[in-house]
Design an enzyme around this catalytic site. Sequence first.
Site, PDB file in Angstrom:
ATOM      1  N   HIS A   1      73.229  95.099  87.042  1.00  0.00           N
ATOM      2  CA  HIS A   1      72.478  96.405  86.271  1.00  0.00           C
ATOM      3  C   HIS A   1      71.128  94.958  85.224  1.00  0.00           C
ATOM      4  O   HIS A   1      71.416  94.472  85.660  1.00  0.00           O
ATOM      5  CB  HIS A   1      73.352  97.060  85.086  1.00  0.00           C
ATOM      6  CG  HIS A   1      73.737  96.128  84.159  1.00  0.00           C
ATOM      7  ND1 HIS A   1      74.987  95.860  84.208  1.00  0.00           N
ATOM      8  CD2 HIS A   1      73.035  95.346  82.944  1.00  0.00           C
ATOM      9  CE1 HIS A   1      75.749  95.460  83.893  1.00  0.00           C
ATOM     10  NE2 HIS A   1      74.623  95.176  82.777  1.00  0.00           N
ATOM     11  N   ALA A   2      70.063  96.436  84.595  1.00  0.00           N
ATOM     12  CA  ALA A   2      68.731  95.239  84.683  1.00  0.00           C
ATOM     13  C   ALA A   2      68.117  94.508  85.730  1.00  0.00           C
ATOM     14  O   ALA A   2      68.237  95.196  86.717  1.00  0.00           O
ATOM     15  CB  ALA A   2      69.417  94.004  83.757  1.00  0.00           C
TER      16      ALA A   2
END
Lengths: 562, 94
Positions: free
Chosen positions: B17-18
Amino acid sequence: MARQYQGVGGAPGIVIGRVFRYAFSAAAEQSAEAEKEDAAAALERFATAQQTAADYLRTLEQQLRSEGRATEAAILDTQALFVEDIAISDEVTRRVQDEHEPLEQALAATISQLHLSFENIDDSYLRERAADIDAAGHALFAALRGTITHFDNLTPDAIIVADDLTPAETATLRAGAVAGFATAHGGPTSHTAILARSLGIPAAVGLGDAVLELAHGTEVILDGSQALLIAGPDAAERAQWQQRIAEQQAAQQRQQALRIQPGQTADGQPVALWANIGSPGQSHLDEIRVALDNGAEGIGLFRTEFLFLNRDAPPDEEEQYQVYRSTLEAMGGRTVVIRTLDIGGDKPLPYLKLPSEANPFLGIRGLRLCMRHPDLFQAQLRALLRAAVHGDLWIMLPMIATPADLAWGREQLRAAAHSLTAEGIEHRPDPPLGIMIETPAAAVTVDLLARDAAFLSVGSNDLTQYTLAADRGSAELAADYAHDATGVLRLIHQAASAAAQAGISIGVCGDLGGVPAVAPLLVGMGISKLSMAPALLPAVKERLLAFTLEEARQAAQAALKG
Amino acid sequence: MIMAETTLTVTHPVGLHARPAAVFYRAARQFQSRITIQNLSRPGTGEVQVSPIILMQIAVQQGHEICLRAEGEDAAAALAALTQLVENNFGEDV
């Protein structure tokens, strides 16, 4: 009939302006025409809105990137991806096409469904992303309405009324572009309040949900010093407040005249007036400019957390060195107190696997977190020691509860200096090492801590929450458990007396130091340095000049009796 | 129509993620093939399409095993590119 809303804190200043509603809930408005439109037309309207929202977010991203604010830019880049995400568009399409829901209703349902799915994930970092989903929903609704609600279209008399603002939202605001903030939630030390103070924008926070019912465009008066919002004033009230604004401006002019004069009491006892900087979403160099404009004689608290937040990896030694060095250079030889990383489980960092704690403020935070990540701490200390050759740098450790905590920090600093010496890297091996007094334990053991600390600084926000057992973020408790409660003042007095006996200096760098009515009391207790949000400096300076040291001592004695 | 499938372990400390999620999504979007992902280490999550939000929902953390599937003319190339991204930690030094 005017309505009044009482908040729990804010940023000083009085303004008359108009409500600028900034909220996701405004989405519910749906025109009668929209309810009759067919699915194809609704989905076409939605696709256009996605494009508009993404374009807007990318424009903002470019703007931030060109200002060198890469962290905030990255947040907006992610937001732009979100508004075009198939997780949103597929579900909206299904609801509009198969369930025959009106578009706005379908979108609101989709956003709240996604929000919930994030709230239930067993990963604190991802759970926090629920707020990003809301922000994406907000951007889409703004685009659908085709009206304002982008901060872009703010008028200078706009008073933003919102649930609360995220750092990403506040990152896009500038002083002068907006008259003030008023939020339903958040305490005196919430992001919005801290940021508003550092920007010099009047604000009132924790006004309660009722404030969200104010219609866009309603005339309001905001008094940030009293955390007060008045909606729909009549002519007499307006005139009365205009009078106060005139008085405020006169006070500002008087204070401006004092700007170059150092902080002191009426009889010339010096009191160092320093500024707090390091707000999330702000450029530290912008903050320094504001601090110097307000007459700051030094930086009494440079919070370094902002360097570590909203990113995938910690800042390395070199990046930190550049930030610290530029700060010292911008301050031109004046003292700069830099606090080492003060973070805990309430602000998860994706690159540190922090265990989720029931009470993050009583858990692994501040120095305790650094003890578990010595590499992270060493990189920061090395950067600080290298920067220290460029000015008057003092290093301050947060969350000290025992002499052993301080001894560990001292040992780490020695190790950092040794490693730099061994590598032949230029540095200053022995800058002053001081501590925050923010646990009651530290406040009552100053005699022991003073043996190994070069200076002390009372962190009154945390000291208040730990002393009164009242969460600093709770708007509901803030009014009854104030920072100047007798119990807190007595602890500060005790610490100041012990510091005087040990012959070391003690300051206050929490919000208490920036309250004009309280500043003389602190000086009367033996506090010699007050550090605060830059905008508060002029009023505190003026207030101190109204007291001789003896009068300040008498006022302190009276306050300590309770 | 070509179908390809592979199973990988994510070693990036942030998981998927990110920034890694954005990089992965942008790479997947370059291909014509329909690309899906399943987080094998998280029972209860199914095979899903690749998007930034969906990638966060399946919460791939460091050490998790994922199954990638591609269906389309450029399926093999898509999987090769995505596999390389995951194995190279999305082009970051970690």
